[in-house]
Design a protein around this motif. Structure first.
Motif, mmCIF file in Angstrom:
data_model
loop_
_atom_site.group_PDB
_atom_site.id
_atom_site.type_symbol
_atom_site.label_atom_id
_atom_site.label_comp_id
_atom_site.label_asym_id
_atom_site.label_seq_id
_atom_site.Cartn_x
_atom_site.Cartn_y
_atom_site.Cartn_z
ATOM 1 N N GLU A 181 0.828 -1.213 0.000
ATOM 2 C CA GLU A 181 0.000 0.000 0.000
ATOM 3 C C GLU A 181 0.860 1.260 0.000
ATOM 4 N N GLY A 182 2.184 1.079 0.044
ATOM 5 C CA GLY A 182 3.085 2.228 0.062
ATOM 6 C C GLY A 182 3.113 2.947 1.399
ATOM 7 N N LYS A 183 2.736 2.259 2.462
ATOM 8 C CA LYS A 183 2.678 2.880 3.788
ATOM 9 C C LYS A 183 3.877 2.465 4.634
ATOM 10 N N ASN A 184 4.398 3.408 5.405
ATOM 11 C CA ASN A 184 5.473 3.118 6.340
ATOM 12 C C ASN A 184 4.888 3.175 7.749
ATOM 13 N N PRO A 185 4.617 2.037 8.359
ATOM 14 C CA PRO A 185 3.983 2.021 9.686
ATOM 15 C C PRO A 185 4.912 2.458 10.807
ATOM 16 N N PHE A 186 6.170 2.697 10.490
ATOM 17 C CA PHE A 186 7.138 3.069 11.509
ATOM 18 C C PHE A 186 7.334 4.586 11.603
ATOM 19 N N THR A 187 6.647 5.321 10.767
ATOM 20 C CA THR A 187 6.717 6.774 10.805
ATOM 21 C C THR A 187 6.044 7.279 12.080
ATOM 22 N N PRO A 188 6.699 8.187 12.804
ATOM 23 C CA PRO A 188 6.074 8.694 14.036
ATOM 24 C C PRO A 188 4.871 9.585 13.729
ATOM 25 N N VAL A 189 4.056 9.819 14.743
ATOM 26 C CA VAL A 189 2.920 10.736 14.617
ATOM 27 C C VAL A 189 3.493 12.119 14.323
ATOM 28 N N PRO A 190 2.992 12.792 13.287
ATOM 29 C CA PRO A 190 3.533 14.116 12.939
ATOM 30 C C PRO A 190 3.406 15.122 14.088
ATOM 31 N N GLU A 191 4.389 15.974 14.210
ATOM 32 C CA GLU A 191 4.380 17.034 15.218
ATOM 33 C C GLU A 191 3.139 17.904 15.026
ATOM 34 N N GLY A 192 2.443 18.205 16.090
ATOM 35 C CA GLY A 192 1.257 19.057 16.021
ATOM 36 C C GLY A 192 -0.022 18.337 15.613
ATOM 37 N N GLN A 193 0.047 17.020 15.430
ATOM 38 C CA GLN A 193 -1.134 16.238 15.039
ATOM 39 C C GLN A 193 -2.180 16.282 16.154
ATOM 40 N N MET A 194 -3.419 16.546 15.809
ATOM 41 C CA MET A 194 -4.507 16.536 16.793
ATOM 42 C C MET A 194 -4.848 15.076 17.118
ATOM 43 N N CYS A 195 -4.786 14.735 18.395
ATOM 44 C CA CYS A 195 -5.056 13.364 18.830
ATOM 45 C C CYS A 195 -6.023 13.392 20.004
ATOM 46 N N THR A 196 -6.867 12.373 20.087
ATOM 47 C CA THR A 196 -7.772 12.291 21.230
ATOM 48 C C THR A 196 -6.958 12.051 22.488
ATOM 49 N N MET A 197 -7.375 12.656 23.549
ATOM 50 C CA MET A 197 -6.662 12.524 24.820
ATOM 51 C C MET A 197 -7.246 11.350 25.600
ATOM 52 N N GLN A 198 -6.873 10.169 25.181
ATOM 53 C CA GLN A 198 -7.298 8.962 25.872
ATOM 54 C C GLN A 198 -6.062 8.150 26.208
ATOM 55 N N MET A 199 -6.085 7.514 27.319
ATOM 56 C CA MET A 199 -4.968 6.683 27.737
ATOM 57 C C MET A 199 -5.366 5.229 27.537
ATOM 58 N N GLY A 200 -4.591 4.536 26.716
ATOM 59 C CA GLY A 200 -4.912 3.153 26.410
ATOM 60 C C GLY A 200 -4.167 2.151 27.261
ATOM 61 N N GLY A 201 -3.397 2.618 28.215
ATOM 62 C CA GLY A 201 -2.649 1.714 29.075
ATOM 63 C C GLY A 201 -1.166 1.986 29.022
ATOM 64 N N ALA A 205 11.777 2.664 15.880
ATOM 65 C CA ALA A 205 10.493 3.295 16.173
ATOM 66 C C ALA A 205 9.985 2.872 17.540
ATOM 67 N N THR A 206 9.331 3.807 18.229
ATOM 68 C CA THR A 206 8.722 3.501 19.510
ATOM 69 C C THR A 206 7.211 3.636 19.390
ATOM 70 N N PHE A 207 6.508 2.859 20.190
ATOM 71 C CA PHE A 207 5.047 2.817 20.182
ATOM 72 C C PHE A 207 4.546 2.839 21.617
ATOM 73 N N SER A 208 3.338 3.380 21.789
ATOM 74 C CA SER A 208 2.713 3.401 23.112
ATOM 75 C C SER A 208 1.204 3.474 22.937
ATOM 76 N N HIS A 209 0.519 3.594 24.054
ATOM 77 C CA HIS A 209 -0.941 3.772 24.060
ATOM 78 C C HIS A 209 -1.300 5.075 24.766
ATOM 79 N N LYS A 210 -0.425 6.094 24.652
ATOM 80 C CA LYS A 210 -0.610 7.314 25.439
ATOM 81 C C LYS A 210 -1.676 8.270 24.902
ATOM 82 N N ASN A 211 -2.121 8.089 23.655
ATOM 83 C CA ASN A 211 -3.207 8.912 23.098
ATOM 84 C C ASN A 211 -3.818 8.185 21.903
ATOM 85 N N GLY A 212 -4.874 8.767 21.352
ATOM 86 C CA GLY A 212 -5.589 8.120 20.252
ATOM 87 C C GLY A 212 -4.734 7.864 19.024
ATOM 88 N N CYS A 213 -3.852 8.794 18.692
ATOM 89 C CA CYS A 213 -2.982 8.609 17.517
ATOM 90 C C CYS A 213 -2.023 7.442 17.721
#
Length: 158
Positions: free
Chosen positions: A96-116, A133-141
């Motif tokens: 699909e031409g997608k890079n899943p390891f790209t971080p969330v862009p700076e300034g991206q609007m994300c829901t303020m939910q904590m997923g654990g 790349a690092t991953f977490s559940h700290k917000n919706g993005c």
């Protein structure tokens, strides 16, 4: 009949000489080795560079998911518990031409939910690119980004 055969044979011979001349080195090139780069056909199959990733997962709800795993794709291998389906998911994203390891862009609007508290780090090589790349559940993005990589990363429990 023999004249027709002679003309046909001469025409075929001339055509074959023209085809050979198209691949032969020019006189200006001078004496030397034959340039085989023009006559060597492209390989039928390009050998794919092996994807090699180290996946480290911590603080999930399941002690079975926490740990460090090696994932190898092309061919599939390593210690990842779902290596085959993880490689299939990475191939799907690459297609699909997608890079899943790209971080969330700076300034991206994300829901303020904590997923654990779950975190993950993926390092290595994917599609010929170096990955760290690092991953977490700290917000919706971040939750969405994690879910996009399931089963490379373990599915959230909850």
């Amino acid at each position: 009949m023999s004249r027709r055969f002679s003309l046909t044979a001469t025409a075929a011979f001339a055509a074959s000489l023209a085809a050979v001349a198209a691949f032969a080195p020019t006189a200006a090139a001078g004496p030397g080795p034959l340039d085989l780069t023009r006559t060597t056909p492209a390989p039928l199959f390009q050998e794919r560079a092996q994807d090699r990733l180290t996946v480290t997962v911590a603080h999930t709800d399941s002690t079975h998911a926490d740990g460090t795993y090696e994932l190898k794709c092309g061919p599939t291998g390593g210690t990842h518990p779902e290596a085959r389906s993880a490689c299939a998911r990475l191939d799907e994203l690459a297609g699909e031409g997608k890079n899943p390891f790209t971080p969330v862009p700076e300034g991206q609007m994300c829901t303020m939910q904590m997923g654990g508290p779950a975190t993950a780090r993926v390092t290595g090589t994917w599609q010929g690119r170096s990955i760290d790349a690092t991953f977490s559940h700290k917000n919706g993005c971040e939750i969405s980004r994690w879910q996009n990589l399931v089963p490379v990363l373990p599915a959230a429990r909850g």
